[in-house]
Design a protein around this motif. Sequence first.
Motif, PDB file in Angstrom:
ATOM      1  N   MET A 195      -5.886  21.845  -4.189  1.00  0.00           N
ATOM      2  CA  MET A 195      -5.462  23.241  -4.333  1.00  0.00           C
ATOM      3  C   MET A 195      -6.641  24.201  -4.433  1.00  0.00           C
ATOM      4  O   MET A 195      -6.458  25.399  -4.627  1.00  0.00           O
ATOM      5  N   GLY A 196      -7.843  23.665  -4.340  1.00  0.00           N
ATOM      6  CA  GLY A 196      -9.031  24.511  -4.414  1.00  0.00           C
ATOM      7  C   GLY A 196      -9.231  25.097  -5.796  1.00  0.00           C
ATOM      8  O   GLY A 196      -9.870  26.140  -5.959  1.00  0.00           O
ATOM      9  N   GLY A 197      -8.677  24.433  -6.783  1.00  0.00           N
ATOM     10  CA  GLY A 197      -8.800  24.925  -8.156  1.00  0.00           C
ATOM     11  C   GLY A 197      -9.869  24.166  -8.925  1.00  0.00           C
ATOM     12  O   GLY A 197     -10.601  23.350  -8.362  1.00  0.00           O
ATOM     13  N   SER A 198      -9.946  24.448 -10.208  1.00  0.00           N
ATOM     14  CA  SER A 198     -10.953  23.772 -11.020  1.00  0.00           C
ATOM     15  C   SER A 198     -10.293  22.938 -12.118  1.00  0.00           C
ATOM     16  O   SER A 198      -9.082  23.014 -12.335  1.00  0.00           O
ATOM     17  N   VAL A 199     -11.121  22.150 -12.781  1.00  0.00           N
ATOM     18  CA  VAL A 199     -10.649  21.274 -13.864  1.00  0.00           C
ATOM     19  C   VAL A 199     -11.209  21.807 -15.180  1.00  0.00           C
ATOM     20  O   VAL A 199     -12.405  22.059 -15.280  1.00  0.00           O
ATOM     21  N   LEU A 200     -10.329  21.991 -16.138  1.00  0.00           N
ATOM     22  CA  LEU A 200     -10.788  22.395 -17.473  1.00  0.00           C
ATOM     23  C   LEU A 200     -10.640  21.206 -18.402  1.00  0.00           C
ATOM     24  O   LEU A 200      -9.585  20.560 -18.433  1.00  0.00           O
ATOM     25  N   PHE A 201     -11.686  20.914 -19.148  1.00  0.00           N
ATOM     26  CA  PHE A 201     -11.638  19.800 -20.105  1.00  0.00           C
ATOM     27  C   PHE A 201     -11.968  20.347 -21.493  1.00  0.00           C
ATOM     28  O   PHE A 201     -12.985  21.008 -21.682  1.00  0.00           O
ATOM     29  N   ILE A 202     -11.102  20.058 -22.450  1.00  0.00           N
ATOM     30  CA  ILE A 202     -11.373  20.465 -23.839  1.00  0.00           C
ATOM     31  C   ILE A 202     -11.412  19.193 -24.702  1.00  0.00           C
ATOM     32  O   ILE A 202     -10.385  18.552 -24.895  1.00  0.00           O
ATOM     33  N   PRO A 203     -12.605  18.831 -25.192  1.00  0.00           N
ATOM     34  CA  PRO A 203     -12.683  17.614 -26.024  1.00  0.00           C
ATOM     35  C   PRO A 203     -12.289  17.883 -27.475  1.00  0.00           C
ATOM     36  O   PRO A 203     -12.952  17.435 -28.401  1.00  0.00           O
ATOM     37  N   GLY A 204     -11.252  18.658 -27.661  1.00  0.00           N
ATOM     38  CA  GLY A 204     -10.746  18.957 -29.002  1.00  0.00           C
ATOM     39  C   GLY A 204     -11.528  20.081 -29.652  1.00  0.00           C
ATOM     40  O   GLY A 204     -12.468  20.624 -29.075  1.00  0.00           O
ATOM     41  N   ILE A 205     -11.111  20.405 -30.878  1.00  0.00           N
ATOM     42  CA  ILE A 205     -11.805  21.479 -31.602  1.00  0.00           C
ATOM     43  C   ILE A 205     -12.533  20.915 -32.826  1.00  0.00           C
ATOM     44  O   ILE A 205     -13.018  21.661 -33.662  1.00  0.00           O
ATOM     45  N   GLY A 206     -12.569  19.591 -32.923  1.00  0.00           N
ATOM     46  CA  GLY A 206     -13.224  18.956 -34.065  1.00  0.00           C
ATOM     47  C   GLY A 206     -14.719  18.842 -33.842  1.00  0.00           C
ATOM     48  O   GLY A 206     -15.203  18.954 -32.712  1.00  0.00           O
ATOM     49  N   GLY A 207     -15.436  18.592 -34.937  1.00  0.00           N
ATOM     50  CA  GLY A 207     -16.881  18.433 -34.833  1.00  0.00           C
ATOM     51  C   GLY A 207     -17.272  16.970 -34.850  1.00  0.00           C
ATOM     52  O   GLY A 207     -16.459  16.090 -34.533  1.00  0.00           O
ATOM     53  N   LEU A 208     -18.519  16.718 -35.222  1.00  0.00           N
ATOM     54  CA  LEU A 208     -19.005  15.335 -35.286  1.00  0.00           C
ATOM     55  C   LEU A 208     -19.224  14.876 -36.717  1.00  0.00           C
ATOM     56  O   LEU A 208     -19.220  13.683 -36.993  1.00  0.00           O
ATOM     57  N   THR A 209     -19.430  15.845 -37.632  1.00  0.00           N
ATOM     58  CA  THR A 209     -19.755  15.464 -39.008  1.00  0.00           C
ATOM     59  C   THR A 209     -18.508  15.350 -39.871  1.00  0.00           C
ATOM     60  O   THR A 209     -18.592  15.152 -41.063  1.00  0.00           O
ATOM     61  N   THR A 210     -17.349  15.509 -39.263  1.00  0.00           N
ATOM     62  CA  THR A 210     -16.106  15.446 -40.028  1.00  0.00           C
ATOM     63  C   THR A 210     -15.310  14.211 -39.621  1.00  0.00           C
ATOM     64  O   THR A 210     -15.733  13.458 -38.745  1.00  0.00           O
ATOM     65  N   VAL A 211     -14.146  14.074 -40.238  1.00  0.00           N
ATOM     66  CA  VAL A 211     -13.308  12.907 -39.959  1.00  0.00           C
ATOM     67  C   VAL A 211     -12.791  12.932 -38.514  1.00  0.00           C
ATOM     68  O   VAL A 211     -12.375  11.914 -37.978  1.00  0.00           O
ATOM     69  N   GLU A 212     -12.865  14.096 -37.880  1.00  0.00           N
ATOM     70  CA  GLU A 212     -12.416  14.186 -36.478  1.00  0.00           C
ATOM     71  C   GLU A 212     -13.481  13.688 -35.510  1.00  0.00           C
ATOM     72  O   GLU A 212     -13.233  13.655 -34.298  1.00  0.00           O
ATOM     73  N   GLY A 213     -14.651  13.326 -36.042  1.00  0.00           N
ATOM     74  CA  GLY A 213     -15.758  12.895 -35.187  1.00  0.00           C
ATOM     75  C   GLY A 213     -15.385  11.828 -34.163  1.00  0.00           C
ATOM     76  O   GLY A 213     -15.663  11.987 -32.967  1.00  0.00           O
ATOM     77  N   PRO A 214     -14.714  10.721 -34.579  1.00  0.00           N
ATOM     78  CA  PRO A 214     -14.356   9.697 -33.580  1.00  0.00           C
ATOM     79  C   PRO A 214     -13.464  10.235 -32.459  1.00  0.00           C
ATOM     80  O   PRO A 214     -13.625   9.843 -31.301  1.00  0.00           O
ATOM     81  N   GLU A 215     -12.562  11.154 -32.795  1.00  0.00           N
ATOM     82  CA  GLU A 215     -11.697  11.736 -31.759  1.00  0.00           C
ATOM     83  C   GLU A 215     -12.514  12.546 -30.761  1.00  0.00           C
ATOM     84  O   GLU A 215     -12.261  12.516 -29.555  1.00  0.00           O
ATOM     85  N   THR A 216     -13.500  13.281 -31.304  1.00  0.00           N
ATOM     86  CA  THR A 216     -14.363  14.076 -30.427  1.00  0.00           C
ATOM     87  C   THR A 216     -15.141  13.148 -29.496  1.00  0.00           C
ATOM     88  O   THR A 216     -15.248  13.404 -28.293  1.00  0.00           O
ATOM     89  N   LEU A 217     -15.665  12.053 -30.055  1.00  0.00           N
ATOM     90  CA  LEU A 217     -16.414  11.090 -29.227  1.00  0.00           C
ATOM     91  C   LEU A 217     -15.515  10.496 -28.145  1.00  0.00           C
ATOM     92  O   LEU A 217     -15.950  10.304 -27.007  1.00  0.00           O
ATOM     93  N   ALA A 218     -14.259  10.217 -28.520  1.00  0.00           N
ATOM     94  CA  ALA A 218     -13.309   9.674 -27.535  1.00  0.00           C
ATOM     95  C   ALA A 218     -13.114  10.685 -26.406  1.00  0.00           C
ATOM     96  O   ALA A 218     -13.093  10.326 -25.226  1.00  0.00           O
ATOM     97  N   GLY A 219     -12.991  11.970 -26.784  1.00  0.00           N
ATOM     98  CA  GLY A 219     -12.834  13.028 -25.786  1.00  0.00           C
ATOM     99  C   GLY A 219     -14.038  13.098 -24.865  1.00  0.00           C
ATOM    100  O   GLY A 219     -13.897  13.246 -23.648  1.00  0.00           O
ATOM    101  N   ILE A 220     -15.233  12.944 -25.448  1.00  0.00           N
ATOM    102  CA  ILE A 220     -16.467  13.016 -24.640  1.00  0.00           C
ATOM    103  C   ILE A 220     -16.520  11.858 -23.636  1.00  0.00           C
ATOM    104  O   ILE A 220     -16.954  12.033 -22.497  1.00  0.00           O
TER     105      ILE A 220
END
Lengths: 207, 276, 260
Positions: free
Chosen positions: C55-80
Amino acid sequence: MSIFKRREIPVIITAFSGFLMVIEYFFTIPLVASISTGIREWASLIAAFAVGLGATNLGIIHASRVRHRRENWYLSAWLLFVMVLMIIVGIFGTTKHPLYDFLFANVYSTVGPTMWGLLAFYLASASFRALRVRSLESLLLLISAILLMLLSAPIGGIIPGVTVVANWVQNVPNTAGMRGILLGTALGAIGLSIRTLLGYEKGYLPE
Amino acid sequence: MDETKNKPSEKMAKLDARIIYLAMFIALLIPILRPLGLPLPISDMTRKAYEYVDSLPSGSKVLLALHVSVGLWPEVEPGTIAILSHLFSKSIKVVIISWGADEPVLVESTLTKVDKMGKQYGVDWVNLGYYAGMETAMAAFAKDVHGLVKRDFYGTPIENLPIMKDIKSAKDFNLVIYDTASDIAPMIRQFVAAYGIPMVAFCTIGWVPSFMPYLTAGQIVGMVPGIRGGAEYELLIKRPGSGATTTDALSLGFILLIVLSILGNVIWYSRKIGMR
Amino acid sequence: MVFKEGRIATFFALVIVVGAILYFINRAKIGKISKIRKIPGLIAIEEAVGRATEMGGSVLFIPGIGGLTTVEGPETLAGISVLNYTAKLCARLGTKIVAAIRMPEVIPLAEEAISTAFRMEGKFEEYRPDMVRYLSSDQWGIATGAMGIMQRERVKANIMLGFFAGEALALAEAGAVAGAIQIAGTATNTTQLPWFASICDYCLFGEEVYVAGAVLSEDPIQLGSIAGQDVGKFMAICLITIGILMYLLKVDWLIRLLKI
């Protein structure tokens, strides 16, 4: 290849810090406790310094838009102006400065809730468009959603039986499902952590 | 000409989203301008929170930990005002700490709306400001308060604050109140699991299903959900405030959502039948 | 070495889970590969990138809104990890990719994930620094920024994988309005899952998010570690069953044992 680009170095640092944290969580060893406290402080400091990295990234992208007069360049210019203004006022005037206080109270703390307020409208359009009963599971999802909305709405409490049924949905199937997901999530996090500590999870590492 | 295009179900299915937005705007605005006085039953979770706080003896020490961004502050502010009023009325000492950068400024503004009943800063309550690092900071604070915190929000060394003299670690608190718009698990791990300190959650309404397992397991002793919980708490302490005036809007908003989700399905099915 | 009070049972539970993971990793090393079920949401990434390309469009990727120093860190790494895979597909097909970032400490990881992907596909000269965009550390700052990108940059594939909170619904709705094929997943904040499940085309939940990188890598060693996690799950099921029976029989020694 530069020594800083090698995969081994970040893996060694990650493994060392990670295992130390695990030991510190379970055992009382003064030396480990003091090293892990130091690592935690480093982590907080690095995260704080990363804000500068974010500001740089934002600055480069928007300055480039302004320079090349790309579409809506004036919005990028406005962003840069506001960002610099808040940085200057925050650093030189501190957070207790009247101008900082004015901007916080009249701009930031009013824009923030407004953005959250938008959610009510997205919620309305999503309820109309997305909550389709395509299967038995989606029917259950819709019924649960309606019951919990009635439970959350104060008026729901006056409809006979709603509170009892909705509370049951919230306390029994919801709690059971949440616990199952929590268990899986915890195990998933442990698995990912082991892979990261041993350097098998490579997505974020340089090649 | 395709006649199906003129069918009401077809027209409704292509309804401009802005009409839905307008309906929501009206549903929220009317009760704010002219409160309808809809009934507000007190939920068990709020009652449990109130009863626990009410059972604390005078002179007890409570940690009020905050992690609510500026955008969600209005949702927890009525509850925060109510709990602070309740704590001050019982002469309970309050230590406020923030895990987010906005919260120290926000709570200062909220405190201006609380009747402090002659309580003195530094003696009966203190605002310790913001500490970065989330769970790392929580763990450090719980283990050694004076190790992490050197000065309060105003820059006063905490040795000079009488309230902080007997507070060395999490064990010195009788209760932790977590005012949050994020996951409660880190606080449970660092305060409830590690030190056995009872906890009450004042949370945004979206987190209620996630926090239920902790409430039913007894890891939190009560929960005050969002504006509704705040309004209930206001009624329990017999000081109706901003929470009570916005619950009508909440009721009407939720009713509209229910109507829209049913209407969306009715139209979708009508179109399906029409296509056959 | 002195155990901290109340953490002995947890320690031994962790030892069993970690031991099982390491055992299955070693099994994989000697060629005994565990069979892992397919995750539709991950298979669909290729389809989503392909559609955006057509479709000639682009891809947007959001690896979450969590950081690395918090409990959301593993989720962020998974997103990366998934970002790395998505960027490889985009590099291969010549599709524009944008990663929207909230927490500044995630910027270097996202840059590394995308630049490595382009380098591995032999297209490093096509990598641009503005593929990684720090939008704001404020939750709604990133949400509105990403919603703006969806509208302005013809996003036809929107992939959201990591920690998400209240902004999840708005992002998913904006993606739907933009006509993007949407793949979303989150683990710890389960309250957002109903919206992702209702609005998005594919949804990953719970531990599916954490194993995404391992599944996409098709690396037998990483896949082996996932099989090891199931031992932990089996242990949890056994403990729950025994716990229920003991509760009914009014025997509490297991509860006391788990509290030591």
